[in-house]
Each structure stands twice: as structure tokens, then as C-alpha cells.
Design a protein around this motif. Sequence first.
Motif, PDB file in Angstrom:
ATOM      1  N   TYR A   1       0.913  -1.109   0.202  1.00  0.00           N
ATOM      2  CA  TYR A   1       0.009   0.051  -0.043  1.00  0.00           C
ATOM      3  C   TYR A   1       0.951   1.238   0.052  1.00  0.00           C
ATOM      4  CZ  TYR A   1      -3.706  -3.202   1.172  1.00  0.00           C
ATOM      5  OH  TYR A   1      -4.526  -4.402   1.508  1.00  0.00           O
ATOM      6  N   VAL A   2       0.815   2.038  -1.091  1.00  0.00           N
ATOM      7  CA  VAL A   2       1.724   3.148  -1.012  1.00  0.00           C
ATOM      8  C   VAL A   2       0.981   4.400  -0.358  1.00  0.00           C
ATOM      9  CG1 VAL A   2       2.670   4.934  -2.615  1.00  0.00           C
ATOM     10  CG2 VAL A   2       2.557   2.478  -3.514  1.00  0.00           C
ATOM     11  N   VAL A   3       1.435   4.842   0.451  1.00  0.00           N
ATOM     12  CA  VAL A   3       1.037   5.724   1.142  1.00  0.00           C
ATOM     13  C   VAL A   3       1.263   7.470   1.075  1.00  0.00           C
ATOM     14  CG1 VAL A   3       0.634   4.329   3.289  1.00  0.00           C
ATOM     15  CG2 VAL A   3       2.470   5.595   3.223  1.00  0.00           C
ATOM     16  N   GLU A   4       2.488   7.399   0.325  1.00  0.00           N
ATOM     17  CA  GLU A   4       3.218   8.970   0.198  1.00  0.00           C
ATOM     18  C   GLU A   4       4.011   8.869  -1.065  1.00  0.00           C
ATOM     19  OE1 GLU A   4       2.709  11.994  -0.520  1.00  0.00           O
ATOM     20  OE2 GLU A   4       2.232  12.442   1.661  1.00  0.00           O
ATOM     21  N   VAL A   5       4.102   9.874  -1.803  1.00  0.00           N
ATOM     22  CA  VAL A   5       5.068  10.149  -2.853  1.00  0.00           C
ATOM     23  C   VAL A   5       5.637  11.621  -2.721  1.00  0.00           C
ATOM     24  CG1 VAL A   5       5.937   9.895  -5.442  1.00  0.00           C
ATOM     25  CG2 VAL A   5       4.348   8.438  -4.378  1.00  0.00           C
ATOM     26  N   THR A   6       6.914  11.770  -2.498  1.00  0.00           N
ATOM     27  CA  THR A   6       7.473  13.237  -2.416  1.00  0.00           C
ATOM     28  C   THR A   6       8.824  13.245  -3.103  1.00  0.00           C
ATOM     29  OG1 THR A   6       8.599  12.754  -0.386  1.00  0.00           O
ATOM     30  CG2 THR A   6       6.318  13.290  -0.017  1.00  0.00           C
ATOM     31  N   GLU A   7       9.302  14.469  -3.027  1.00  0.00           N
ATOM     32  CA  GLU A   7      10.693  14.592  -3.570  1.00  0.00           C
ATOM     33  C   GLU A   7      11.640  13.867  -2.601  1.00  0.00           C
ATOM     34  OE1 GLU A   7      11.489  18.799  -4.354  1.00  0.00           O
ATOM     35  OE2 GLU A   7       9.922  19.020  -5.677  1.00  0.00           O
ATOM     36  N   GLU A   8      12.708  13.569  -3.483  1.00  0.00           N
ATOM     37  CA  GLU A   8      13.817  12.879  -2.709  1.00  0.00           C
ATOM     38  C   GLU A   8      14.330  13.444  -1.521  1.00  0.00           C
ATOM     39  OE1 GLU A   8      17.799  10.457  -4.009  1.00  0.00           O
ATOM     40  OE2 GLU A   8      16.734  10.961  -5.613  1.00  0.00           O
ATOM     41  N   LEU A   9      14.412  12.806  -0.571  1.00  0.00           N
ATOM     42  CA  LEU A   9      14.952  13.347   0.687  1.00  0.00           C
ATOM     43  C   LEU A   9      16.201  14.366   0.770  1.00  0.00           C
ATOM     44  CD1 LEU A   9      14.600  10.430   3.214  1.00  0.00           C
ATOM     45  CD2 LEU A   9      13.243  12.524   3.130  1.00  0.00           C
ATOM     46  N   ALA A  10      17.223  13.808  -0.082  1.00  0.00           N
ATOM     47  CA  ALA A  10      18.246  14.592  -0.396  1.00  0.00           C
ATOM     48  C   ALA A  10      18.097  16.012  -0.428  1.00  0.00           C
ATOM     49  CB  ALA A  10      19.194  13.783  -1.449  1.00  0.00           C
ATOM     50  N   ALA A  11      16.832  16.442  -1.310  1.00  0.00           N
ATOM     51  CA  ALA A  11      16.831  17.639  -1.791  1.00  0.00           C
ATOM     52  C   ALA A  11      15.738  18.248  -0.822  1.00  0.00           C
ATOM     53  CB  ALA A  11      15.968  17.442  -2.934  1.00  0.00           C
ATOM     54  N   ASN A  12      15.402  17.598   0.355  1.00  0.00           N
ATOM     55  CA  ASN A  12      14.454  18.441   1.245  1.00  0.00           C
ATOM     56  C   ASN A  12      15.179  18.680   2.412  1.00  0.00           C
ATOM     57  OD1 ASN A  12      12.380  19.094   2.839  1.00  0.00           O
ATOM     58  ND2 ASN A  12      10.999  17.268   2.239  1.00  0.00           N
ATOM     59  N   ASN A  13      15.287  20.026   2.777  1.00  0.00           N
ATOM     60  CA  ASN A  13      16.040  20.278   3.979  1.00  0.00           C
ATOM     61  C   ASN A  13      15.146  20.331   5.122  1.00  0.00           C
ATOM     62  OD1 ASN A  13      18.418  21.169   2.619  1.00  0.00           O
ATOM     63  ND2 ASN A  13      17.469  23.024   1.888  1.00  0.00           N
ATOM     64  N   ASP A  14      13.823  19.938   5.334  1.00  0.00           N
ATOM     65  CA  ASP A  14      13.067  19.941   6.209  1.00  0.00           C
ATOM     66  C   ASP A  14      13.513  18.611   7.153  1.00  0.00           C
ATOM     67  OD1 ASP A  14      10.039  21.096   4.478  1.00  0.00           O
ATOM     68  OD2 ASP A  14      11.843  22.206   5.852  1.00  0.00           O
ATOM     69  N   TYR A  15      14.362  17.754   6.657  1.00  0.00           N
ATOM     70  CA  TYR A  15      14.363  16.498   7.204  1.00  0.00           C
ATOM     71  C   TYR A  15      15.871  16.537   8.021  1.00  0.00           C
ATOM     72  CZ  TYR A  15      10.605  14.336   4.705  1.00  0.00           C
ATOM     73  OH  TYR A  15       9.406  14.221   4.164  1.00  0.00           O
ATOM     74  N   ASP A  16      15.754  16.109   8.978  1.00  0.00           N
ATOM     75  CA  ASP A  16      17.168  15.748   9.806  1.00  0.00           C
ATOM     76  C   ASP A  16      17.467  14.480   9.669  1.00  0.00           C
ATOM     77  OD1 ASP A  16      18.147  16.112  13.125  1.00  0.00           O
ATOM     78  OD2 ASP A  16      19.397  16.028  11.281  1.00  0.00           O
ATOM     79  N   LEU A  17      18.433  14.023   8.744  1.00  0.00           N
ATOM     80  CA  LEU A  17      18.889  12.796   8.510  1.00  0.00           C
ATOM     81  C   LEU A  17      19.928  12.204   9.222  1.00  0.00           C
ATOM     82  CD1 LEU A  17      18.433  10.277   6.285  1.00  0.00           C
ATOM     83  CD2 LEU A  17      20.113  11.380   4.903  1.00  0.00           C
TER      84      LEU A  17
END
Length: 282
Positions: free
Chosen positions: A224-240
Motif C-alpha cells: 500500500y503506497v501511502v506517500e510520494v514526495t521529492e527525494e529526501l536529499a533535496a528536502n531540507n526539512d528533514y534531519d537525516l
Amino acid sequence: MHTPDGILMYPVAHIRSDFPTKFGIPKQSGLSQALEARVVFCPEYRSADAVRGLEEFSHIWLLWQFSAAVRESETFSPTVRPPRLGGNERMGVFATRSPFRPNAIGLSCVRIEGVEQTAEGSVLLVSGADLMDGTPIYDIKPYLPYADCKPEASGGFAPQRGEALAVDFPAELLSRVPEDKRDALTGVLAQDPRPHYQSDPQRVYGMAFAGLEVRFRVADGAVYVVEVTEELAANNDYDLIFSDIRLADSDVFEAFRKVMPQSFVIFTTAYDEYAMEAIKNN
């Protein structure tokens, strides 16, 4: 080339695929034929003469390096834990296709879809590849059906491919995926990218594919696919936070997970090594 310490090999090419990380890559070549990739030769091997006659073959063998699994300082381990056996049973490394072996060499059979002449020389268009983007390729050989096909062969503890799962991909989420990538992504999800030892139907997994981050869960024989977003590397909102850890068993992971209750956890796995990427505050 021979050296005092052994044999030195150099790549002849690198692959360009839709997988920037290990997680999600099919466990064997040919399991998802809709996956397309490009084999780009290193500058010194870009002569068109080097691939003359290759278009007469339908498939080729790629000899490549598990570049994300190379650990120069590690001592030889004669056994590994194949995910196919749940990740807890050990088998001899030479009885598995684990990347953690004395020489981190992989072998894949892929279909040739064409040979394209570009500014980078002859580029091989292939399908069914199970390689991470940028993987170095040491050699390319044609597949010979009369010699390479063994219908009577036995498969040991992995006698056949697993059953494909149904994929529930909401139309609104599927529309975020480029049209020419949809069949490939659906095929990858149908192969169940999760580690074999994971079965929690509520757990959400994530994989990077073709510039996207795809999140899904698996329950009752379906993805079950629940979300599709831009790749994490391009998203500064995430603390990886990335931690590459050898885990003895899943209990260690659960202990890690409990101290990060707000984390969205992505598993990346390569046989008996479990790398964990925890994205906080999601």
C-alpha cells in the motif's frame, strides 16, 4: 594487472540507474524487467569498436563491484545471514550471493534494449538491472543460451523467486511519478523491497527511486503506497541521521526505535548488514 598483493582491476564502465541507495533494489537481476538503466563506459573504453556485434545478443552479463559494501579493514567472515532465511540462520558465504565476501563482486544478467551513440560514446541501454546508481562495472560479456541456460539446475535454499505482491497505488500518488517510471516502480514494489525478517503490517518503509521518496507498508499480501514526495536529499526539512551498524538481531533495532518514538524509519539492507536511516520529526 598483477600487484604484489593480488590482482588490480579497473572499471570499464559505470551504471546509471534509478536507485541512489541500496534499499529497494531487486534482490536479483531480471525480477523487474521494466527497470531501465544505462551502462556508460569510462573514457578510455568508449570506442564504438569495443561493442561491435553486441547488438546481435539479447542479454549480457555484467561483472561489477558491490561498491557500497566494500570494507577494506574487515577480516574474512566464512558465514553470513541470508535474508531469504529470515536473517537469523547462517550459511557459508560461498553458498550465498551476499555482498560481504572476500572480493565484493556481483554478477547480473540484463537484457540489451539498444546501443546508443552519445557524446559519452557508446551507451548500453539495458533492462532488469539490480545495480545501484554509479556502480562500477569491471567487465561485460554476452549471454550464450546454449552454455549459460541450465533448466535442470537446483536452487538450494532459494529454489524459486518469491510470489509477487499486489500493489495498491492511489491514482493521485501515482500521478506524481513520471509516466515512463510507473511500471518500473510498481514492479519493484511488487517484489516486496522489505527485509525478509520484517512483517509488521503497520510499519511504514521508504525508498528513494528516480528522484522521489516513496513510502509504503505491506499487509495481507499487498503493498500500500501511502506517500510520494521529492527525494529526501533535496528536502531540507528533514534531519537525516545515518548509521551503518551490524546488528545481531532485530531486538537491537527495536531498542533503537524505542528511543526515537517520533522517527520515521527507513530500512536499507544488504543481506546480513542492516543499515538504518532515521528521519526525525517527520
